[in-house]
Design a protein around this motif. Sequence first.
Motif, PDB file in Angstrom:
ATOM      1  N   LEU A   1       0.860  -1.188   0.000  1.00 35.00           N
ATOM      2  CA  LEU A   1       0.000   0.000   0.000  1.00 35.00           C
ATOM      3  C   LEU A   1       0.892   1.231   0.000  1.00 35.00           C
ATOM      4  O   LEU A   1       1.888   1.285   0.731  1.00 35.00           O
ATOM      5  CB  LEU A   1      -0.910  -0.024   1.236  1.00 35.00           C
ATOM      6  N   LYS A   2       0.541   2.211  -0.821  1.00 33.64           N
ATOM      7  CA  LYS A   2       1.298   3.458  -0.915  1.00 33.64           C
ATOM      8  C   LYS A   2       0.344   4.630  -0.785  1.00 33.64           C
ATOM      9  O   LYS A   2      -0.722   4.649  -1.408  1.00 33.64           O
ATOM     10  CB  LYS A   2       2.052   3.537  -2.243  1.00 33.64           C
ATOM     11  N   VAL A   3       0.734   5.607   0.041  1.00 33.30           N
ATOM     12  CA  VAL A   3      -0.109   6.772   0.300  1.00 33.30           C
ATOM     13  C   VAL A   3       0.648   8.036  -0.094  1.00 33.30           C
ATOM     14  O   VAL A   3       1.800   8.225   0.316  1.00 33.30           O
ATOM     15  CB  VAL A   3      -0.493   6.873   1.791  1.00 33.30           C
TER      16      VAL A   3
ATOM     17  N   GLU B   1      -2.863   3.699  -3.084  1.00 34.12           N
ATOM     18  CA  GLU B   1      -2.818   2.577  -4.030  1.00 34.12           C
ATOM     19  C   GLU B   1      -2.574   1.299  -3.236  1.00 34.12           C
ATOM     20  O   GLU B   1      -1.629   1.223  -2.442  1.00 34.12           O
ATOM     21  CB  GLU B   1      -1.692   2.775  -5.047  1.00 34.12           C
ATOM     22  N   PHE B   2      -3.424   0.310  -3.446  1.00 29.42           N
ATOM     23  CA  PHE B   2      -3.251  -0.962  -2.740  1.00 29.42           C
ATOM     24  C   PHE B   2      -3.386  -2.112  -3.717  1.00 29.42           C
ATOM     25  O   PHE B   2      -4.296  -2.147  -4.544  1.00 29.42           O
ATOM     26  CB  PHE B   2      -4.291  -1.125  -1.633  1.00 29.42           C
ATOM     27  N   GLU B   3      -2.453  -3.082  -3.605  1.00 28.49           N
ATOM     28  CA  GLU B   3      -2.518  -4.285  -4.433  1.00 28.49           C
ATOM     29  C   GLU B   3      -2.068  -5.474  -3.597  1.00 28.49           C
ATOM     30  O   GLU B   3      -1.111  -5.396  -2.826  1.00 28.49           O
ATOM     31  CB  GLU B   3      -1.636  -4.157  -5.671  1.00 28.49           C
ATOM     32  N   TYR B   4      -2.773  -6.584  -3.778  1.00 28.16           N
ATOM     33  CA  TYR B   4      -2.509  -7.800  -3.011  1.00 28.16           C
ATOM     34  C   TYR B   4      -2.788  -8.996  -3.909  1.00 28.16           C
ATOM     35  O   TYR B   4      -3.864  -9.101  -4.495  1.00 28.16           O
ATOM     36  CB  TYR B   4      -3.398  -7.811  -1.763  1.00 28.16           C
ATOM     37  N   ASN B   5      -1.812  -9.894  -4.037  1.00 26.60           N
ATOM     38  CA  ASN B   5      -1.974 -11.075  -4.884  1.00 26.60           C
ATOM     39  C   ASN B   5      -1.303 -12.247  -4.188  1.00 26.60           C
ATOM     40  O   ASN B   5      -0.076 -12.305  -4.085  1.00 26.60           O
ATOM     41  CB  ASN B   5      -1.337 -10.840  -6.256  1.00 26.60           C
ATOM     42  N   ASP B   6      -2.111 -13.189  -3.689  1.00 29.40           N
ATOM     43  CA  ASP B   6      -1.554 -14.340  -2.980  1.00 29.40           C
ATOM     44  C   ASP B   6      -1.609 -15.620  -3.805  1.00 29.40           C
ATOM     45  O   ASP B   6      -1.372 -16.715  -3.294  1.00 29.40           O
ATOM     46  CB  ASP B   6      -2.281 -14.556  -1.649  1.00 29.40           C
ATOM     47  N   GLY B   7      -1.900 -15.485  -5.111  1.00 27.88           N
ATOM     48  CA  GLY B   7      -2.007 -16.657  -5.969  1.00 27.88           C
ATOM     49  C   GLY B   7      -3.399 -17.235  -6.012  1.00 27.88           C
ATOM     50  O   GLY B   7      -3.801 -17.839  -7.004  1.00 27.88           O
ATOM     51  N   ASP B   8      -4.156 -17.037  -4.948  1.00 29.95           N
ATOM     52  CA  ASP B   8      -5.531 -17.523  -4.891  1.00 29.95           C
ATOM     53  C   ASP B   8      -6.501 -16.456  -5.382  1.00 29.95           C
ATOM     54  O   ASP B   8      -7.555 -16.745  -5.918  1.00 29.95           O
ATOM     55  CB  ASP B   8      -5.871 -17.922  -3.456  1.00 29.95           C
TER      56      ASP B   8
ATOM     57  N   PRO C   1     -16.619   3.776   3.861  1.00 29.06           N
ATOM     58  CA  PRO C   1     -16.555   3.191   2.517  1.00 29.06           C
ATOM     59  C   PRO C   1     -16.801   1.696   2.542  1.00 29.06           C
ATOM     60  O   PRO C   1     -16.432   0.993   3.491  1.00 29.06           O
ATOM     61  CB  PRO C   1     -15.121   3.508   2.069  1.00 29.06           C
ATOM     62  N   TYR C   2     -17.382   1.229   1.479  1.00 27.93           N
ATOM     63  CA  TYR C   2     -17.721  -0.186   1.362  1.00 27.93           C
ATOM     64  C   TYR C   2     -16.483  -1.026   1.064  1.00 27.93           C
ATOM     65  O   TYR C   2     -16.332  -2.141   1.558  1.00 27.93           O
ATOM     66  CB  TYR C   2     -18.748  -0.347   0.246  1.00 27.93           C
ATOM     67  N   ASP C   3     -15.590  -0.478   0.242  1.00 25.84           N
ATOM     68  CA  ASP C   3     -14.415  -1.233  -0.200  1.00 25.84           C
ATOM     69  C   ASP C   3     -13.111  -0.537   0.160  1.00 25.84           C
ATOM     70  O   ASP C   3     -12.088  -0.748  -0.477  1.00 25.84           O
ATOM     71  CB  ASP C   3     -14.452  -1.437  -1.718  1.00 25.84           C
ATOM     72  N   GLY C   4     -13.136   0.326   1.166  1.00 24.48           N
ATOM     73  CA  GLY C   4     -11.993   1.175   1.461  1.00 24.48           C
ATOM     74  C   GLY C   4     -10.728   0.440   1.875  1.00 24.48           C
ATOM     75  O   GLY C   4     -10.743  -0.735   2.249  1.00 24.48           O
ATOM     76  N   THR C   5      -9.625   1.158   1.842  1.00 24.12           N
ATOM     77  CA  THR C   5      -8.324   0.598   2.200  1.00 24.12           C
ATOM     78  C   THR C   5      -8.099   0.670   3.709  1.00 24.12           C
ATOM     79  O   THR C   5      -8.796   1.376   4.442  1.00 24.12           O
ATOM     80  CB  THR C   5      -7.190   1.356   1.505  1.00 24.12           C
ATOM     81  N   SER C   6      -7.078  -0.026   4.147  1.00 23.22           N
ATOM     82  CA  SER C   6      -6.718  -0.018   5.566  1.00 23.22           C
ATOM     83  C   SER C   6      -6.279   1.366   6.023  1.00 23.22           C
ATOM     84  O   SER C   6      -6.495   1.739   7.181  1.00 23.22           O
ATOM     85  CB  SER C   6      -5.582  -1.019   5.820  1.00 23.22           C
ATOM     86  N   PHE C   7      -5.659   2.124   5.131  1.00 22.08           N
ATOM     87  CA  PHE C   7      -5.189   3.452   5.538  1.00 22.08           C
ATOM     88  C   PHE C   7      -6.365   4.360   5.880  1.00 22.08           C
ATOM     89  O   PHE C   7      -6.365   5.065   6.894  1.00 22.08           O
ATOM     90  CB  PHE C   7      -4.336   4.095   4.441  1.00 22.08           C
TER      91      PHE C   7
ATOM     92  N   LEU D   1      -1.987   4.976  10.602  1.00 22.74           N
ATOM     93  CA  LEU D   1      -1.881   3.527  10.462  1.00 22.74           C
ATOM     94  C   LEU D   1      -0.440   3.056  10.615  1.00 22.74           C
ATOM     95  O   LEU D   1       0.476   3.581   9.972  1.00 22.74           O
ATOM     96  CB  LEU D   1      -2.401   3.097   9.081  1.00 22.74           C
ATOM     97  N   PHE D   2      -0.239   2.048  11.457  1.00 28.06           N
ATOM     98  CA  PHE D   2       1.056   1.383  11.552  1.00 28.06           C
ATOM     99  C   PHE D   2       0.953  -0.054  11.057  1.00 28.06           C
ATOM    100  O   PHE D   2       1.758  -0.491  10.243  1.00 28.06           O
ATOM    101  CB  PHE D   2       1.578   1.411  12.992  1.00 28.06           C
ATOM    102  N   SER D   3      -0.063  -0.775  11.522  1.00 30.55           N
ATOM    103  CA  SER D   3      -0.200  -2.171  11.102  1.00 30.55           C
ATOM    104  C   SER D   3      -1.637  -2.642  11.278  1.00 30.55           C
ATOM    105  O   SER D   3      -2.356  -2.166  12.166  1.00 30.55           O
ATOM    106  CB  SER D   3       0.737  -3.071  11.918  1.00 30.55           C
ATOM    107  N   GLU D   4      -2.040  -3.559  10.432  1.00 29.41           N
ATOM    108  CA  GLU D   4      -3.326  -4.243  10.561  1.00 29.41           C
ATOM    109  C   GLU D   4      -3.057  -5.731  10.361  1.00 29.41           C
ATOM    110  O   GLU D   4      -2.497  -6.133   9.339  1.00 29.41           O
ATOM    111  CB  GLU D   4      -4.332  -3.724   9.542  1.00 29.41           C
ATOM    112  N   ILE D   5      -3.435  -6.539  11.330  1.00 27.11           N
ATOM    113  CA  ILE D   5      -3.037  -7.943  11.374  1.00 27.11           C
ATOM    114  C   ILE D   5      -4.271  -8.846  11.341  1.00 27.11           C
ATOM    115  O   ILE D   5      -5.211  -8.657  12.118  1.00 27.11           O
ATOM    116  CB  ILE D   5      -2.215  -8.233  12.640  1.00 27.11           C
ATOM    117  N   TYR D   6      -4.236  -9.822  10.436  1.00 31.30           N
ATOM    118  CA  TYR D   6      -5.301 -10.809  10.324  1.00 31.30           C
ATOM    119  C   TYR D   6      -4.695 -12.207  10.395  1.00 31.30           C
ATOM    120  O   TYR D   6      -3.480 -12.379  10.344  1.00 31.30           O
ATOM    121  CB  TYR D   6      -6.050 -10.650   9.001  1.00 31.30           C
TER     122      TYR D   6
END
Length: 694
Positions: free
Chosen positions: A42-44, A55-62, A125-131, A198-203
């Motif tokens: 993620l870049k702010v 800008e946020f992008e995440y791709n784990d193969g699934d 927001p419905y689809d908002g970013t963590s930031f 924001l510093f971290s969000e952990i799942y």
Amino acid sequence: MMKKITIFCCIIASIILSNLATADTSVLTYDWLTDDKRTGGLKVNIDEQRKRVVEFEYNDGDGHRKVSESYEVNNNGILIDYRLSGHSYRGSEINEYFSVKDNVASWKNTAESGSKTFNKSYYLPYDGTSFHWAELVSLTAKQENNKQMLLPVGSLSTVKLLTKTLSHAGKTLNVSLIKVLGRSFDPFFIWLDDKGVLFSEIYDYGALISSGWQDHLTELKALQSNAEEEHWQQVAQQYNHKLTAPLLIKNAQLFDSVNLELIKDTSVLILDGKIAQIGENLDRGDRLVSRNSAATKDKLQVLDAKGKLQVLDAKGKTLMPGLWDMHSHINQQRGLVSIAGGVTHTRDMGNNNEKTLQLKSDFDHQKIIGPRLYLAGFIDRKSDYSSSLGKIVSSLSEALDAVNWYADNGYIQIKLYASISPEWIEPIAKQAHKRGLRVSGHIPAFVNASQAVTLGFDEINHSTMIFLNFLVENDVDTRTRVRFTAVAEGAGDIDLSSKQVKEFLALLKSNDTVVDPTVMGYIAMFEQQKGQMDPRYKDIAKHFPEEVYRWKSQPDMEVNEGNHVAYQNSADKLLAMVKKLHQEGITIVPGTDDIPAFTLYSELAAYVKAGISNAEVLQIATIGSARVLGVDKRFGSIKIGEEADLILIDGNPLQNIEDIRRVNLVIKSDNYYYPYELHQQLGVKPFVKQEKLF
């Protein structure tokens, strides 16, 4: 007073805005990590007018999520303009906006559109970013009473749990763990720095953390895990009720899950967490006689003249065994949702091993409210498509070691995933069977379901894996989205009476192969269009917290005018396959792979829609599942000597399967729960009258 409040809000906003606008925070970067591997970021950017561009992008193969977000807040820190575009984890298009004009707030997203008079409520927001989420949390934490009203509805509240000092490259930073209530089934946790940024969000499945600070992630995970544990322990202390004396349930309609009978005017005595007696007219007295003649020799002397007995008059409600969810990925929250919905048994199909073993112990010892757990050990080969669950291995030797580890730690089966090499299947299955474990899973890439069964699969997870057997050749990489799109586009054309299908079903039957269809998950995926509620929840969605309601209003796939007919035909064919499997005597088990209990209700209703009788469906969800896991002598039916895992339903699900959600009482051994209490804790509108039954 109003002037003071206005000044206070302006001060808050000024602090937040100045923090974000300083030179060292005008550009912020974060890394998304899955099992310590960077799978996104993620870049702010914050310009001189304090406009945020994320800008946020995440791709784990699934799956692959990519979004661009821009927004502005006013001098009070309240959102006044918002834009977001991109695509969801499953590829569905995302477009969202919010704006304020002439004191009217308007919004539109994948799930909804609307407008209201702008009254200082913050649009979530419905689809908002963590930031952006972190900025809203930071604002809420600074409000009076730590509460912020939201648009479209609802509110957030925050609790600061702890502060930790971290050091990196000569820099020291204080970060705080914030618990957020009101958004979903509660709670959310997020880490903010000492400026409220924001510093971290952990799942469980991954984490986002400020770039360069990932060495501290393990420490933060442990602190957050302890905080989560404490939260759920407090819930258990409040809502876990103990049976302190024998309990007599009288005037019930008892569902006999073995013989598929509904026995009226029945009484059941529970003593020391087990079913002690069953009869037609049990009541206070010296003796309680079983309707089972073989048990009358051991007439139970439990009562004295003073009547040491708790009595519950069921008044014609249905008493049946607790439900089984045979495909879940459990956590503390899902444990509570399960029990609230009458699910007393859950099979976990892949998870963080350490956490899940601890969770099983916590459930068993009543430290946290949750079902009885049966664990499947997840194994996948290391690749670009590897999951983050269970054990990821690089060789067959490591895979066999993983099998042994799971057997040594009380797991009941192995779940293989998509990257397992085809030549590994047979030796893994042989070792698993040698250790007394069943083998199930996704059908690995470059092999088909028929081959997997021949090589040792005891069970197939997901109905789509069956259809891929007929739709793609072995050279197609089914680790990609083709495992969804090929079925969505082609399943409708499969003739279930064809020779190929008949031979495949005969193979399943001859090998006693079990199928875990999770069929409603794929029907929802193939049917739901933009602006529509997920069909699994359309009849009950208004009971959900607002954020869950909105979440389930977003489709997973791009269903449109060009493909919806083909997709609907495929959804119908998946349901027809469930009936075909049942007709051919192939065992099916109900699973959710999503929100527990609520998804299970829709799965069971789908089986009824497919043409399976209500009684048989309830059998599948009780004793049928217990038989698959080999515990049917203790669970799954209502018999003398069995564990008292029971639910009391305000209605008759043998006549109307939808009544299954109207659970008044859940009994798990010598503990009992009122679902309305648990649902209120979760932010869910109860399905039954709020009353104590005894």
